[in-house]
Design an enzyme around this catalytic site. Structure first.
Site, short mmCIF file in Angstrom:
data_model
loop_
_atom_site.label_atom_id
_atom_site.label_comp_id
_atom_site.label_asym_id
_atom_site.label_seq_id
_atom_site.Cartn_x
_atom_site.Cartn_y
_atom_site.Cartn_z
N THR A 36 48.56 35.06 39.81
CA THR A 36 49.37 34.64 38.66
C THR A 36 50.21 35.79 38.13
O THR A 36 51.43 35.68 37.97
CB THR A 36 48.46 34.11 37.53
OG1 THR A 36 47.63 33.09 38.09
CG2 THR A 36 49.25 33.55 36.39
N LYS A 127 41.23 43.93 31.68
CA LYS A 127 40.49 44.26 30.44
C LYS A 127 39.04 44.63 30.72
O LYS A 127 38.49 45.52 30.06
CB LYS A 127 40.55 43.10 29.46
CG LYS A 127 40.02 41.79 30.02
CD LYS A 127 40.91 40.62 29.65
CE LYS A 127 40.99 39.64 30.78
NZ LYS A 127 41.98 38.61 30.61
N VAL A 154 45.25 43.55 26.87
CA VAL A 154 44.94 42.95 25.57
C VAL A 154 46.19 42.26 25.03
O VAL A 154 47.24 42.89 24.91
CB VAL A 154 44.49 44.01 24.53
CG1 VAL A 154 44.01 43.32 23.25
CG2 VAL A 154 43.39 44.89 25.08
N GLY A 156 48.16 39.94 26.24
CA GLY A 156 49.24 39.51 27.14
C GLY A 156 50.55 40.22 26.80
O GLY A 156 50.66 41.44 26.93
N GLU A 211 40.97 28.89 33.35
CA GLU A 211 40.56 29.04 34.74
C GLU A 211 39.58 27.94 35.11
O GLU A 211 39.01 27.27 34.24
CB GLU A 211 39.91 30.41 34.95
CG GLU A 211 40.93 31.53 34.82
CD GLU A 211 40.29 32.90 34.91
OE1 GLU A 211 39.23 33.00 35.54
OE2 GLU A 211 40.85 33.83 34.33
N ASP A 222 35.31 37.63 27.04
CA ASP A 222 36.68 38.08 27.27
C ASP A 222 37.24 38.72 25.99
O ASP A 222 37.78 39.84 26.03
CB ASP A 222 37.54 36.88 27.69
CG ASP A 222 39.01 37.23 27.83
OD1 ASP A 222 39.40 37.71 28.91
OD2 ASP A 222 39.78 37.05 26.85
N LYS A 226 38.30 42.81 24.83
CA LYS A 226 39.59 43.20 24.23
C LYS A 226 39.39 43.92 22.90
O LYS A 226 40.07 44.90 22.62
CB LYS A 226 40.46 41.95 24.06
CG LYS A 226 40.88 41.36 25.41
CD LYS A 226 41.46 39.98 25.23
CE LYS A 226 41.97 39.41 26.54
NZ LYS A 226 42.34 37.99 26.41
N GLY A 324 49.33 33.85 30.51
CA GLY A 324 50.33 33.26 31.41
C GLY A 324 51.02 34.35 32.19
O GLY A 324 51.12 35.50 31.74
N1 LIG Z 1 46.57 35.23 34.20
C1 LIG Z 1 46.78 35.67 32.95
O1 LIG Z 1 47.34 34.97 32.10
C2 LIG Z 1 46.35 37.06 32.57
C3 LIG Z 1 46.63 37.53 31.27
C4 LIG Z 1 46.27 38.85 30.92
C5 LIG Z 1 45.61 39.63 31.83
N2 LIG Z 1 45.31 39.12 33.08
C6 LIG Z 1 44.60 40.01 34.00
O2 LIG Z 1 45.42 40.23 35.15
C7 LIG Z 1 44.59 40.46 36.30
C8 LIG Z 1 45.01 39.48 37.40
O3 LIG Z 1 44.85 38.16 36.92
P1 LIG Z 1 45.48 36.90 37.68
O4 LIG Z 1 45.38 35.76 36.74
O5 LIG Z 1 46.81 37.24 38.25
O6 LIG Z 1 44.41 36.71 38.88
P2 LIG Z 1 44.58 35.82 40.20
O7 LIG Z 1 45.64 34.81 40.03
O8 LIG Z 1 43.21 35.35 40.54
O9 LIG Z 1 45.06 36.86 41.31
C9 LIG Z 1 44.23 37.84 41.84
C10 LIG Z 1 44.89 38.47 43.05
O10 LIG Z 1 44.03 39.49 43.55
C11 LIG Z 1 43.87 39.34 44.96
N3 LIG Z 1 42.52 39.75 45.34
C12 LIG Z 1 41.35 39.33 44.82
N4 LIG Z 1 40.31 39.93 45.44
C13 LIG Z 1 40.85 40.74 46.37
C14 LIG Z 1 40.31 41.62 47.34
N5 LIG Z 1 38.98 41.77 47.50
N6 LIG Z 1 41.15 42.30 48.15
C15 LIG Z 1 42.50 42.15 48.00
N7 LIG Z 1 43.08 41.33 47.10
C16 LIG Z 1 42.26 40.63 46.29
C17 LIG Z 1 44.08 37.86 45.24
O11 LIG Z 1 44.49 37.72 46.61
P3 LIG Z 1 44.80 36.28 47.27
O12 LIG Z 1 45.98 35.75 46.50
O13 LIG Z 1 45.13 36.54 48.68
O14 LIG Z 1 43.57 35.46 47.06
C18 LIG Z 1 45.14 37.50 44.21
O15 LIG Z 1 46.42 37.71 44.75
C19 LIG Z 1 43.15 40.30 35.80
O16 LIG Z 1 42.63 41.56 35.47
C20 LIG Z 1 43.30 39.45 34.56
O17 LIG Z 1 42.25 39.63 33.63
C21 LIG Z 1 45.67 37.88 33.46
#
Ligand SMILES: NC(=O)c1ccc[n+]([C@@H]2O[C@H](COP(=O)([O-])OP(=O)(O)OC[C@H]3O[C@@H](n4cnc5c(N)ncnc54)[C@H](OP(=O)(O)O)[C@@H]3O)[C@@H](O)[C@H]2O)c1
Length: 341
Positions: A36, A127, A154, A156, A211, A222, A226, A324
């Site tokens: 994402t 985080k 923290v 977004g 999720e 979570d 933060k 997001g």
């Molecule tokens: N989503 C939000 O709104 C949001 C907001 C604030 C902070 N965050 C933080 O941002 C970070 C990422 O979140 P996200 O929502 O983008 O997560 P996500 O959609 O689950 O994406 C995770 C990515 O990491 C890759 N990955 C996971 N395990 C791996 C491994 N062992 N080796 C190599 N690649 C690996 C996955 O690869 P594949 O695609 O190939 O599976 C995927 O591309 C997290 O720390 C989250 O807390 C997210």
């Protein structure tokens, strides 16, 4: 009036930065994780390229992207040669900045530690990692002359990390109170408008605001991560040992939301921290019924808000999109710029 001060429509230029004549500095970016946040970052880097070149004199070049499954559809076109599943290959890549957008500890922690140890700047949205190891990672970065940035960890897109690390940090912050979890705020907004909690959760999952396993959002862990990070930035306490009193959302919050409505209030899931006169810091996460006219009652859907009360400024309110891909990626992009500066 010079020609450059008037655009083609004849309007005056009120001080917008002028286009730079020199070629932009190329900053090589290695991206760990392209889900994402990572995929949104790729889109944003491409969309903002011209603006960054003109305004800041830099251009971000993606040099390697670490993923688990290179064949996965990501909503962005990625040259195949940039993708790798090999951690060693990724860590060997000559990059100026490493962005960690995997999440959790394994292998995200290795990415961050090894990148910093090699003297590369690191930007992370993680985080859990910063709450557990922020001070140690910061020391490692300082020792290596590298920069560690984590605005997206923290709030977004809400610039609360920058605010506390900057002029506010260490200068008399008394309390921090906020809505730090976009998922639960999205759910409680729907519940306040009459949707049953179970239906709101299904809708949030379908729309990407929750999720598949939202337990860390609902049980408060979570938000606890933060508030730990914010307490570290405000008062220098070790986030990993700060005791946060966490009260989960009830499994069925509908009756509590109905009680809030009967009292002309709103149910919100809040996090807070306060430093007492003796220097001890107390932190908490809990469901709270607040008056309908309270500023935090107006924070809707996936928005986050942080209210910081300090001796120098009084009450400072920050509010914006807390979750997001695009809001989070925009915070990461700001950090990229901060890192290379
Ligand atoms: N989503 C939000 O709104 C949001 C907001 C604030 C902070 N965050 C933080 O941002 C970070 C990422 O979140 P996200 O929502 O983008 O997560 P996500 O959609 O689950 O994406 C995770 C990515 O990491 C890759 N990955 C996971 N395990 C791996 C491994 N062992 N080796 C190599 N690649 C690996 C996955 O690869 P594949 O695609 O190939 O599976 C995927 O591309 C997290 O720390 C989250 O807390 C997210």
């Amino acid at each position: 009036m010079t020609a450059s001060a008037i655009d083609r429509s004849g309007a005056r230029d009120h001080g917008a930065p002028r286009a730079r004549a020199r070629a932009p500095r190329v900053v090589r970016v290695a991206l760990a994780g392209c889900g994402t946040v990572g995929a949104s970052l790729v889109t944003l880097i491409r969309r903002q390229r011209a603006l960054f070149e003109a305004r800041h004199g830099v251009t971000f070049e993606l040099v390697r992207i670490l993923v688990r499954d290179p064949a996965k559809e990501r909503g962005v076109v990625l040259p195949r040669h940039l993708l790798t599943t090999s951690m060693d290959d990724f860590l060997r890549t000559d990059a100026d900045v490493v962005v960690e957008a995997i999440g959790g500890f394994d292998p995200a922690e290795r990415v961050v530690r090894e990148a910093l140890a090699a003297g590369r700047h690191v930007v992370t949205a993680n985080k859990a990692l910063i709450a557990a190891h922020g001070p140690a990672l910061q020391r490692l970065a300082d020792d290596q002359g590298a920069s560690l940035q984590f605005e997206a960890a923290v709030g977004g897109g809400v610039p609360v990390v920058r605010t506390l690390r900057g002029e506010l940090g260490g200068h008399g912050v008394r309390t921090i109170t906020g809505i730090l979890n976009g998922t639960t705020n999205f759910l409680l907004t729907a519940v306040a408008e009459g949707t049953r909690f179970a239906d709101a959760l299904r809708d949030a999952q379908a729309r990407g605001f929750a999720e598949a396993d939202p337990s860390r959002d609902l049980n408060g862990l979570d938000a606890a991560d933060k508030i730990r990070i914010l307490a570290w930035l405000a008062w220098g306490v070790d986030p990993s040992t700060l005791d946060v009193r966490v009260e989960p959302l009830p499994a069925d919050p509908d009756p509590l939301a109905a009680l809030a409505k009967a009292r002309d209030g709103v149910l919100k899931y809040l996090a807070g921290a306060v430093r007492g006169d003796d220097g001890t810091v107390r932190a908490w996460v809990r469901p709270v019924i607040i008056p309908r006219d309270h500023a935090l009652a107006a924070v809707r859907d996936e928005e986050n808000a942080v209210h910081i009360d300090s001796e120098s400024l009084g009450l400072l309110r920050l509010q914006g999109r807390g979750a997001g891909g695009s809001a989070t990626a925009s915070a990461v992009l700001g950090d990229l710029l901060g890192a290379v500066r």
